[in-house]
Design a protein around this motif. Sequence first.
Motif: not given
Length: 290
Positions: A126-127, A151, A173
């Motif tokens: 997620i990051k 993201l 994103t």
Amino acid sequence: LHIDKYAFYECSKISRLVLPARLQRIDDYAFSWCVGLTELIFAEGNTALTFGNYVFDNSQLLASVTLPNRLVSMGSNIFSNCSYLEYAAIEELDGIIYAAEGVELGERAFAGSNELRTVILPSHIIKIGDYAFQNCNNIRDLVFADSSFDLEIGAYAFSGCQSIADFELPARTTFVGDYAFYRSGLGRPAQKMLKDSGYVAAYADGLTFADSARELSFGEYAFAETNLSNITIPVRVTQIGAYAFANNPNLFIINFEQGSLCSSIEEGAFENIGGAALASASVPYGRLPG
């Protein structure tokens, strides 16, 4: 099973490491500076696994690593300065969800691993942590699996990655952080092409955006000082941070898609672009600072 801090620090004679399925945690610096390590294997299992900081940094002979999908937490610098590392991947989930909220790739995870060429990231990331791939000058293949998770790309995540010329921002994103692609290799200068006994300029995209309904924003200097010559800002972009595309002398074409949701274009967002003048620009009326 838990491997404590510095447990195998500077054990230069370890060349092959097989970590068992019941392993739950590797603490800070546990295998740091194992400069002889050439093979790293994680046994299949369903026990959630966490990494501390610097767990495998400076594994200077390690060329490839595939991390298990049961990895739920990562500290910083887990594979930083692994000077021979060419391939890095995290396994896709296979029926079991180990972290319902998703997993963050740690800060500076691969920073300074200058031979890294291929990066494969699964749907539950997620990051991308701050500075995660900073100055990884040889990355050419970036693969992001799609999913329902949002993201975020952290600050300086791909800054200085000079071999990234073409990149499609994944559909999931929602935020590209400050300096995320600063001084990266994104894009190419316009090329002169012969047409009808004259020359015309051909502009390569370099940076494109996968279709998505998710809102997206760019931080400060996110794409500054690259090789971009042409950019189409998709409808879903709502905010462009200060100097986000600044100092791109080859950037001659900027187009905002019709129906743009952009409500804020901050100071200097397109400062010092396009040499003497833009070839084409389409900007939502009333969105420029001042």
